[in-house]
Scaffold this active site. Structure first.
Site, PDB file in Angstrom:
ATOM      1  N   PRO A 196       0.854  -1.195   0.000  1.00  0.00           N
ATOM      2  CA  PRO A 196       0.000   0.000   0.000  1.00  0.00           C
ATOM      3  C   PRO A 196       0.884   1.237   0.000  1.00  0.00           C
ATOM      4  O   PRO A 196       1.825   1.321   0.803  1.00  0.00           O
ATOM      5  CB  PRO A 196      -0.767  -0.117   1.332  1.00  0.00           C
ATOM      6  CG  PRO A 196       0.019  -1.052   2.173  1.00  0.00           C
ATOM      7  CD  PRO A 196       0.789  -1.941   1.252  1.00  0.00           C
ATOM      8  N   MET A 197       0.620   2.181  -0.894  1.00  0.00           N
ATOM      9  CA  MET A 197       1.418   3.416  -0.931  1.00  0.00           C
ATOM     10  C   MET A 197       0.502   4.603  -1.211  1.00  0.00           C
ATOM     11  O   MET A 197      -0.111   4.677  -2.271  1.00  0.00           O
ATOM     12  CB  MET A 197       2.514   3.320  -1.999  1.00  0.00           C
ATOM     13  CG  MET A 197       3.675   2.435  -1.602  1.00  0.00           C
ATOM     14  SD  MET A 197       4.918   2.304  -2.891  1.00  0.00           S
ATOM     15  CE  MET A 197       4.135   1.181  -4.031  1.00  0.00           C
ATOM     16  N   GLN A 225      -6.585  -1.537   2.732  1.00  0.00           N
ATOM     17  CA  GLN A 225      -5.850  -1.214   3.954  1.00  0.00           C
ATOM     18  C   GLN A 225      -6.562  -0.121   4.733  1.00  0.00           C
ATOM     19  O   GLN A 225      -6.875   0.946   4.178  1.00  0.00           O
ATOM     20  CB  GLN A 225      -4.422  -0.759   3.684  1.00  0.00           C
ATOM     21  CG  GLN A 225      -3.706  -0.641   5.029  1.00  0.00           C
ATOM     22  CD  GLN A 225      -2.310  -0.061   4.971  1.00  0.00           C
ATOM     23  OE1 GLN A 225      -2.115   1.060   4.513  1.00  0.00           O
ATOM     24  NE2 GLN A 225      -1.334  -0.823   5.434  1.00  0.00           N
ATOM     25  N   CYS A 282       2.696   2.955   9.763  1.00  0.00           N
ATOM     26  CA  CYS A 282       2.955   4.311   9.282  1.00  0.00           C
ATOM     27  C   CYS A 282       3.423   5.201  10.437  1.00  0.00           C
ATOM     28  O   CYS A 282       2.746   5.297  11.458  1.00  0.00           O
ATOM     29  CB  CYS A 282       1.689   4.883   8.647  1.00  0.00           C
ATOM     30  SG  CYS A 282       1.962   6.525   8.020  1.00  0.00           S
ATOM     31  N   LYS A 323      -0.267  -5.113   8.914  1.00  0.00           N
ATOM     32  CA  LYS A 323       1.036  -4.687   8.379  1.00  0.00           C
ATOM     33  C   LYS A 323       1.710  -3.840   9.452  1.00  0.00           C
ATOM     34  O   LYS A 323       1.147  -2.837   9.898  1.00  0.00           O
ATOM     35  CB  LYS A 323       0.852  -3.876   7.097  1.00  0.00           C
ATOM     36  CG  LYS A 323       2.167  -3.393   6.479  1.00  0.00           C
ATOM     37  CD  LYS A 323       1.931  -2.844   5.071  1.00  0.00           C
ATOM     38  CE  LYS A 323       3.198  -2.365   4.397  1.00  0.00           C
ATOM     39  NZ  LYS A 323       3.656  -1.047   4.859  1.00  0.00           N
ATOM     40  N   HIS A 331       7.315  -4.957   7.833  1.00  0.00           N
ATOM     41  CA  HIS A 331       8.327  -4.067   7.266  1.00  0.00           C
ATOM     42  C   HIS A 331       9.548  -4.207   8.183  1.00  0.00           C
ATOM     43  O   HIS A 331       9.482  -3.876   9.369  1.00  0.00           O
ATOM     44  CB  HIS A 331       7.783  -2.627   7.246  1.00  0.00           C
ATOM     45  CG  HIS A 331       8.696  -1.642   6.614  1.00  0.00           C
ATOM     46  ND1 HIS A 331       8.342  -0.331   6.409  1.00  0.00           N
ATOM     47  CD2 HIS A 331       9.951  -1.756   6.122  1.00  0.00           C
ATOM     48  CE1 HIS A 331       9.344   0.312   5.820  1.00  0.00           C
ATOM     49  NE2 HIS A 331      10.328  -0.536   5.654  1.00  0.00           N
ATOM     50  N   ASN A 345       8.777  -7.436   4.099  1.00  0.00           N
ATOM     51  CA  ASN A 345       8.736  -6.190   3.313  1.00  0.00           C
ATOM     52  C   ASN A 345       9.935  -5.311   3.674  1.00  0.00           C
ATOM     53  O   ASN A 345      10.446  -5.364   4.776  1.00  0.00           O
ATOM     54  CB  ASN A 345       7.407  -5.457   3.630  1.00  0.00           C
ATOM     55  CG  ASN A 345       7.370  -4.032   3.090  1.00  0.00           C
ATOM     56  OD1 ASN A 345       7.258  -3.069   3.851  1.00  0.00           O
ATOM     57  ND2 ASN A 345       7.465  -3.884   1.787  1.00  0.00           N
ATOM     58  N   GLY A 397       7.299  -2.377  -2.531  1.00  0.00           N
ATOM     59  CA  GLY A 397       6.647  -1.087  -2.698  1.00  0.00           C
ATOM     60  C   GLY A 397       7.308  -0.246  -3.773  1.00  0.00           C
ATOM     61  O   GLY A 397       6.940  -0.314  -4.949  1.00  0.00           O
ATOM     62  N   ARG A 398       8.329   0.515  -3.369  1.00  0.00           N
ATOM     63  CA  ARG A 398       8.915   1.508  -4.276  1.00  0.00           C
ATOM     64  C   ARG A 398       9.455   0.908  -5.565  1.00  0.00           C
ATOM     65  O   ARG A 398       9.331   1.525  -6.626  1.00  0.00           O
ATOM     66  CB  ARG A 398      10.008   2.292  -3.538  1.00  0.00           C
ATOM     67  CG  ARG A 398       9.434   3.248  -2.515  1.00  0.00           C
ATOM     68  CD  ARG A 398      10.457   3.701  -1.519  1.00  0.00           C
ATOM     69  NE  ARG A 398      10.849   2.620  -0.609  1.00  0.00           N
ATOM     70  CZ  ARG A 398      11.745   2.740   0.351  1.00  0.00           C
ATOM     71  NH1 ARG A 398      12.369   3.888   0.535  1.00  0.00           N
ATOM     72  NH2 ARG A 398      12.022   1.717   1.153  1.00  0.00           N
TER      73      ARG A 398
END
Ligand SMILES: Cc1cc2nc3c(=O)[nH]c(=O)nc-3n(C[C@H](O)[C@H](O)[C@H](O)COP(=O)(O)O)c2cc1C
Length: 330
Positions: free
Chosen positions: A9-10, A62, A92, A131, A163, A203, A225-226
Site C-alpha cells: 500500500p502506498m 488497507q 505508518c 502490516k 516491514h 517487506n 513497494g517503491r
C-alpha cells in the site's frame, strides 16, 4: 501455504488507476489500496473512497484507525464493496497519523490493537491481516516483537506483513523512516520459525527476483513497494520467474490494453494525468525510457492534458524503445 507476492500500500501511488495498470502486467500479485482511514469511510463518500474495477482483483483494503467499532464497520463495508482482504496499518510513522492515533504508534498498545482486530474479524468473513514494523524508537528487541505478534495472533489473525525496519516516532520524516532505520530481515525469518502456523510476509528494500526467491525460502511471501512503483515492469519478471507464467504482455501491449480503460475513465470525468502518471516508469532501464518520461510529462501529466492525445500515444509507444529517435519528435 502458497508463495505470495504483494504490491505494498502506498499513499498517492496505489490508487485504483495504478492498480488497474499493474494488473495488466501481473495476474498473480496481490494488490493493496492506499491506507484509508476508518473515520473517512464512516463519514465520507464511500463510493468515491472504495469503488474499484473488478479487473483489479484480488485487492486488499488497507485501513487506518484505532476505534474498534469504526474499523469493524469499515471492514464490513469493504467486504460489501468486493475487496478480498482487510489489512490494518500498524506501520505508518507520520506525525499526523500519530496525532490521530493510528499507524506505527499503535505498536505501543497491543491490547487496543487486539480489540480492534477481534471486532474486525467478527464483522467480516474476509481475512483480516496486519502490516507492521519490527519495532519503534528504542524498542527493537526480538522479544518485544514476538510478544506483540503473539498478542495479536490470539484474535485469529493469521497473516502478518512485517516491514523489516523499526519506526522512529516523532524523530524522522516519513521518508527518512523508509530509509534510515536498518533493515533486519533476520528478525522476520525468526518470527516465521517461531510461528510456523502464521503466514509471514516480508517487506522492505526488496528490488529483484533473486532477492524474492531468497526470501521465499525463509518466509511465506514478499511485499514490494517503491521498486514496483518506479519500475512496474519488474512484475513481468515476477510472473515469469516466481509464478512460471510465460504469457506476459510486452510494454507496448500494456499501453495498448490500458487505452480503452483510459478512454472510459475520461468519459466518467477522470483526468488523463491521473492515470498516465503511474506509467512513467514503464520503460525504466530500457533505451527510450527518457523519451517516454519526457513525452508523458510534456503531454500526459499536465492538468489539462487533451483527451485526443490518447490516440497519439501508441505511435509514441512504438517509438519509445528507440532512443536514437529522441529529439526528432515531440
Ligand atoms: C509513497 C509511499 C506511500 C506509502 N504509503 C503507505 C500506506 O498508505 N500504508 C502503509 O502501510 N505503508 C505505506 N508505505 C510504506 C510501504 O507500504 C512499504 O512498507 C515501504 O515502502 C517499504 O517497502 P519498499 O522498500 O519495498 O518500498 C508507503 C511508502 C511510500 C514510499
Amino acid at each position: 501455504m502458497d508463495r505470495k507476492v504483494c504490491v505494498a500500500p502506498m499513499m498517492d501511488c496505489t490508487d485504483r488507476h495504478e492498480r488497474f495498470f499493474l494488473r495488466l502486467i501481473s495476474k498473480n500479485v496481490l494488490l493493496y489500496t492506499e491506507m484509508i482511514v476508518s473515520e473517512a469511510i464512516d463519514r465520507g463518500d464511500k463510493k468515491k473512497l472504495l469503488s474499484f474495477n473488478i479487473r483489479e482483483k484480488p485487492v486488499a483494503l488497507q485501513l487506518g484507525g484505532s476505534s474498534p467499532k469504526l474499523l469493524a464497520n469499515a471492514s464490513r463495508i469493504g467486504e460489501d464493496f468486493g475487496y478480498d482482504e482487510i489489512n490494518l496499518n500498524l506501520g505508518c510513522p507520520s506525525k499526523k497519523v500519530q496525532k490521530n492515533k493510528f499507524g506505527a504508534c499503535l505498536i505501543k498498545e497491543p491490547i487496543l490493537v487486539a480489540e480492534c482486530l477481534s471486532e474486525m474479524c467478527a464483522k467480516t468473513k474476509l481475512p483480516v491481516t496486519v502490516k507492521t514494523r519490527i519495532g519503534y524508537d528504542d524498542v527493537e528487541d526480538y522479544e518485544s516483537l514476538f510478544n506483540f505478534i503473539k498478542t495479536l495472533k490470539s484474535t485469529g489473525v493469521k497473516t502478518f506483513i512485517i516491514h523489516s525496519r523499526k519506526a522512529m516516532l516523532g524523530k524522522f520524516t516519513p521518508k527518512q523512516n523508509l530509509n534510515i532505520p536498518p533493515l533486519k530481515y533476520e528478525m522476520v525469518y525468526k518470527l516465521k520459525k517461531d510461528f510456523k502456523d502464521l503466514e509471514i510476509i516480508i517487506n522492505g528494500g526488496i528490488s529483484s527476483t533473486d532477492q524474492i526467491k531468497n526470501h521465499l525460502n525463509k518466509v511465506d511471501g514478499v511485499m514490494l513497494g517503491r521498486t514496483v512503483y518506479h519500475s512496474p515492469y519488474i512484475l513481468a519478471d515476477i510472473e515469469k520467474e516466481i509464478f512460471d507464467n510465460d504469457k506476459i504482455s510486452s510494454r507496448q501491449e500494456i499501453i495498448e490494453n490500458l487505452i480503452p480503460y483510459v478512454k472510459n475513465e475520461i468519459k466518467k470525468g477522470t483526468r488523463l494525468n491521473q492515470i498516465m502518471r503511474h506509467t512513467i516508469g514503464l520503460f525504466h532501464g530500457q533505451t527510450g525510457s527518457n523519451f517516454w518520461k519526457r513525452y508523458l510529462s510534456k503531454n500526459m501529466c499536465v492538468r489539462d492534458a487533451d483527451v485526443k492525445k490518447i490516440d497519439h500515444i501508441m505511435d509514441k509507444v512504438k517509438l519509445a524503445p528507440q532512443a536514437h529517435l529522441e529529439g526528432q519528435i515531440d
